[in-house]
Write a protein that holds these residues in place. Structure first.
Motif, PDB file in Angstrom:
ATOM      1  N   TYR A  71       1.015  -1.338  -0.149  1.00 55.82           N
ATOM      2  CA  TYR A  71      -0.199   0.148   0.009  1.00 55.82           C
ATOM      3  C   TYR A  71       0.408   1.578  -0.367  1.00 55.82           C
ATOM      4  O   TYR A  71       0.464   2.481  -0.745  1.00 55.82           O
ATOM      5  CB  TYR A  71      -0.932  -0.555   1.578  1.00 55.82           C
ATOM      6  N   HIS A  72       2.105   1.837   0.507  1.00 51.59           N
ATOM      7  CA  HIS A  72       2.583   2.040   0.888  1.00 51.59           C
ATOM      8  C   HIS A  72       3.415   2.777  -0.563  1.00 51.59           C
ATOM      9  O   HIS A  72       3.168   4.025  -0.954  1.00 51.59           O
ATOM     10  CB  HIS A  72       3.969   1.957   2.193  1.00 51.59           C
ATOM     11  N   ILE A  73       3.913   1.703  -1.162  1.00 55.81           N
ATOM     12  CA  ILE A  73       4.495   1.650  -2.331  1.00 55.81           C
ATOM     13  C   ILE A  73       3.874   2.271  -3.736  1.00 55.81           C
ATOM     14  O   ILE A  73       4.634   3.095  -4.054  1.00 55.81           O
ATOM     15  CB  ILE A  73       5.697   0.366  -3.092  1.00 55.81           C
ATOM     16  N   GLN A  74       2.674   1.492  -3.434  1.00 56.93           N
ATOM     17  CA  GLN A  74       1.377   2.325  -4.594  1.00 56.93           C
ATOM     18  C   GLN A  74       0.967   3.872  -4.515  1.00 56.93           C
ATOM     19  O   GLN A  74       0.676   3.881  -5.502  1.00 56.93           O
ATOM     20  CB  GLN A  74       0.366   1.096  -4.201  1.00 56.93           C
ATOM     21  N   GLU A  75       1.246   4.049  -2.799  1.00 60.60           N
ATOM     22  CA  GLU A  75       0.293   5.235  -3.217  1.00 60.60           C
ATOM     23  C   GLU A  75       1.084   6.639  -2.539  1.00 60.60           C
ATOM     24  O   GLU A  75       0.655   7.373  -2.643  1.00 60.60           O
ATOM     25  CB  GLU A  75      -0.790   4.797  -1.648  1.00 60.60           C
ATOM     26  N   TYR A  80       7.177   3.910  -8.311  1.00 57.23           N
ATOM     27  CA  TYR A  80       6.094   3.327  -8.956  1.00 57.23           C
ATOM     28  C   TYR A  80       5.291   3.646  -9.614  1.00 57.23           C
ATOM     29  O   TYR A  80       4.826   3.494 -10.344  1.00 57.23           O
ATOM     30  CB  TYR A  80       5.325   3.058  -7.413  1.00 57.23           C
ATOM     31  N   LYS A  81       4.509   5.047  -8.866  1.00 63.82           N
ATOM     32  CA  LYS A  81       3.852   6.468  -9.924  1.00 63.82           C
ATOM     33  C   LYS A  81       4.462   6.035 -11.232  1.00 63.82           C
ATOM     34  O   LYS A  81       3.679   6.281 -12.192  1.00 63.82           O
ATOM     35  CB  LYS A  81       3.401   7.666  -9.469  1.00 63.82           C
ATOM     36  N   ARG A  82       5.836   6.699 -11.410  1.00 66.86           N
ATOM     37  CA  ARG A  82       6.160   7.132 -12.478  1.00 66.86           C
ATOM     38  C   ARG A  82       5.807   5.712 -13.457  1.00 66.86           C
ATOM     39  O   ARG A  82       5.876   5.146 -14.864  1.00 66.86           O
ATOM     40  CB  ARG A  82       8.164   7.417 -12.553  1.00 66.86           C
ATOM     41  N   LEU A  83       6.636   4.746 -13.035  1.00 59.58           N
ATOM     42  CA  LEU A  83       6.945   2.874 -13.350  1.00 59.58           C
ATOM     43  C   LEU A  83       5.943   2.371 -14.332  1.00 59.58           C
ATOM     44  O   LEU A  83       5.477   2.676 -15.040  1.00 59.58           O
ATOM     45  CB  LEU A  83       7.051   1.924 -12.728  1.00 59.58           C
ATOM     46  N   MET A  84       4.261   3.042 -13.517  1.00 52.41           N
ATOM     47  CA  MET A  84       2.682   2.925 -14.123  1.00 52.41           C
ATOM     48  C   MET A  84       2.283   3.500 -14.908  1.00 52.41           C
ATOM     49  O   MET A  84       1.251   3.261 -15.650  1.00 52.41           O
ATOM     50  CB  MET A  84       2.563   2.026 -12.259  1.00 52.41           C
ATOM     51  N   ARG A  86       4.522   4.856 -17.394  1.00 56.55           N
ATOM     52  CA  ARG A  86       5.028   3.813 -18.945  1.00 56.55           C
ATOM     53  C   ARG A  86       4.291   3.973 -19.640  1.00 56.55           C
ATOM     54  O   ARG A  86       3.680   3.075 -19.480  1.00 56.55           O
ATOM     55  CB  ARG A  86       6.062   3.693 -18.608  1.00 56.55           C
ATOM     56  N   GLN A  87       4.348   4.343 -20.734  1.00 57.83           N
ATOM     57  CA  GLN A  87       3.024   3.929 -22.079  1.00 57.83           C
ATOM     58  C   GLN A  87       3.605   2.894 -22.320  1.00 57.83           C
ATOM     59  O   GLN A  87       2.217   1.803 -22.051  1.00 57.83           O
ATOM     60  CB  GLN A  87       3.813   4.773 -23.469  1.00 57.83           C
ATOM     61  N   TRP A  88       4.525   1.897 -22.168  1.00 61.98           N
ATOM     62  CA  TRP A  88       4.948   0.443 -22.608  1.00 61.98           C
ATOM     63  C   TRP A  88       4.288  -0.448 -21.409  1.00 61.98           C
ATOM     64  O   TRP A  88       3.379  -1.434 -21.462  1.00 61.98           O
ATOM     65  CB  TRP A  88       5.573   0.101 -22.219  1.00 61.98           C
ATOM     66  N   VAL A  89       4.242   0.134 -19.650  1.00 63.88           N
ATOM     67  CA  VAL A  89       3.081  -0.004 -19.051  1.00 63.88           C
ATOM     68  C   VAL A  89       1.272  -0.322 -19.630  1.00 63.88           C
ATOM     69  O   VAL A  89       1.019  -1.443 -19.123  1.00 63.88           O
ATOM     70  CB  VAL A  89       3.850   0.212 -17.497  1.00 63.88           C
ATOM     71  N   GLN A  90       1.370   0.738 -19.565  1.00 66.65           N
ATOM     72  CA  GLN A  90      -0.259   1.251 -19.402  1.00 66.65           C
ATOM     73  C   GLN A  90      -0.813   0.686 -20.758  1.00 66.65           C
ATOM     74  O   GLN A  90      -1.742   0.320 -21.006  1.00 66.65           O
ATOM     75  CB  GLN A  90      -0.761   2.686 -19.900  1.00 66.65           C
ATOM     76  N   SER A  91       0.247   0.268 -22.041  1.00 64.03           N
ATOM     77  CA  SER A  91      -0.351  -0.322 -22.960  1.00 64.03           C
ATOM     78  C   SER A  91      -0.457  -1.917 -22.746  1.00 64.03           C
ATOM     79  O   SER A  91      -0.469  -2.660 -24.030  1.00 64.03           O
ATOM     80  CB  SER A  91       0.476  -0.165 -24.383  1.00 64.03           C
ATOM     81  N   ARG A  92       0.132  -2.131 -21.917  1.00 65.38           N
ATOM     82  CA  ARG A  92      -0.035  -3.624 -21.283  1.00 65.38           C
ATOM     83  C   ARG A  92      -0.730  -4.065 -20.472  1.00 65.38           C
ATOM     84  O   ARG A  92       0.799  -4.206 -20.108  1.00 65.38           O
ATOM     85  CB  ARG A  92       1.757  -4.919 -21.702  1.00 65.38           C
ATOM     86  N   PRO A  93      -1.989  -4.381 -20.649  1.00 65.44           N
ATOM     87  CA  PRO A  93      -2.312  -4.668 -19.175  1.00 65.44           C
ATOM     88  C   PRO A  93      -2.271  -5.676 -18.462  1.00 65.44           C
ATOM     89  O   PRO A  93      -1.832  -5.340 -16.749  1.00 65.44           O
ATOM     90  CB  PRO A  93      -3.999  -5.095 -19.325  1.00 65.44           C
ATOM     91  N   VAL A  95       1.175  -6.739 -18.181  1.00 65.76           N
ATOM     92  CA  VAL A  95       2.466  -6.722 -17.556  1.00 65.76           C
ATOM     93  C   VAL A  95       2.157  -5.403 -16.149  1.00 65.76           C
ATOM     94  O   VAL A  95       2.672  -4.863 -15.247  1.00 65.76           O
ATOM     95  CB  VAL A  95       3.388  -5.313 -18.380  1.00 65.76           C
ATOM     96  N   ALA A  96       0.996  -4.456 -16.713  1.00 67.07           N
ATOM     97  CA  ALA A  96       0.577  -3.439 -15.315  1.00 67.07           C
ATOM     98  C   ALA A  96      -0.184  -4.593 -13.940  1.00 67.07           C
ATOM     99  O   ALA A  96       0.087  -4.194 -13.117  1.00 67.07           O
ATOM    100  CB  ALA A  96      -0.795  -2.653 -15.605  1.00 67.07           C
ATOM    101  N   MET A  97      -1.051  -6.001 -14.591  1.00 70.82           N
ATOM    102  CA  MET A  97      -1.031  -6.168 -13.070  1.00 70.82           C
ATOM    103  C   MET A  97      -0.139  -7.197 -12.125  1.00 70.82           C
ATOM    104  O   MET A  97      -0.168  -7.475 -11.548  1.00 70.82           O
ATOM    105  CB  MET A  97      -1.904  -7.541 -14.168  1.00 70.82           C
ATOM    106  N   LEU A  98       0.907  -7.554 -13.817  1.00 65.64           N
ATOM    107  CA  LEU A  98       2.610  -8.019 -12.495  1.00 65.64           C
ATOM    108  C   LEU A  98       2.635  -7.660 -12.270  1.00 65.64           C
ATOM    109  O   LEU A  98       3.281  -8.154 -11.236  1.00 65.64           O
ATOM    110  CB  LEU A  98       2.780  -8.990 -13.918  1.00 65.64           C
ATOM    111  N   VAL A  99       2.995  -6.467 -12.231  1.00 70.68           N
ATOM    112  CA  VAL A  99       4.161  -5.549 -11.584  1.00 70.68           C
ATOM    113  C   VAL A  99       3.778  -5.590  -9.853  1.00 70.68           C
ATOM    114  O   VAL A  99       4.084  -5.876  -8.874  1.00 70.68           O
ATOM    115  CB  VAL A  99       4.240  -4.485 -10.934  1.00 70.68           C
ATOM    116  N   PRO A 100       2.283  -5.112  -9.644  1.00 69.69           N
ATOM    117  CA  PRO A 100       2.326  -5.604  -7.920  1.00 69.69           C
ATOM    118  C   PRO A 100       2.082  -6.782  -7.223  1.00 69.69           C
ATOM    119  O   PRO A 100       1.890  -6.671  -6.080  1.00 69.69           O
ATOM    120  CB  PRO A 100       0.386  -4.607  -7.578  1.00 69.69           C
TER     121      PRO A 100
END
Length: 154
Positions: A71-75, A80-84, A86-93, A95-100
């Motif tokens: 929770y602390h990392i995500q909020e 973490y916010k910069r990583l999530m 990024r275009q390559w993360v947002q274009s691949r759902p 990947v966006a799910m696997l990171v957390p």
């Protein structure tokens, strides 16, 4: 799972003095070779209750700490916010799910390796207790300082 131990009891042995331990070692024996005084249901209950408590002590940090850290990392963490974002993360759902999920599994692993030894160390595996605290058949039969010992198990 360990109800049979409570019903039938577990072996209790007298605590022996250091001189007696050295004499046994000279014979190539250990404390476990001392004959059992019998099986105690009270010692079995204590052993099972302590084992259950140590399992709670083991699982509690694993259920609480990773969730709080994630929770602390995500909020709160900008990286973490910069990583999530990024275009390559947002274009691949996926990947966006696997990171957390990956972060959570990593945190669970780290906390598990830290919590297990601490939880096992809360209660000693071989425990001493006064023979007078057990069933009447053991009263006065304790060894050194009137104590007996039993193997609690894990």
């Amino acid at each position: 799972m360990r109800r049979g131990e409570i019903v039938t009891g577990i072996d209790v042995r007298p605590v022996i003095s250091e001189a007696q331990k050295q004499a046994l070692q000279a014979e190539g024996k250990s404390e476990r070779d001392v004959p059992s005084l019998g099986r105690s249901q009270k010692a079995a209950k204590l052993a099972v209750y302590e084992t259950a408590a140590s399992r709670v002590f083991n699982n509690s940090p694993i259920m609480i700490i990773p969730a709080m850290v994630l929770y602390h990392i995500q909020e709160k963490q900008a990286w973490y916010k910069r990583l999530m974002a990024r275009q390559w993360v947002q274009s691949r759902p996926k990947v966006a799910m696997l990171v957390p999920i990956g972060l959570n599994l990593g945190l669970i692993t780290i906390v598990s390796f830290a919590a297990l030894p601490l939880a096992l160390a809360v209660f000693p595996q071989q425990q001493e207790i006064s023979a007078d605290d057990l069933e009447p058949e053991f009263h006065g039969k304790g060894g050194d300082r009137g104590k007996v010992w039993f193997n609690r198990g894990l």
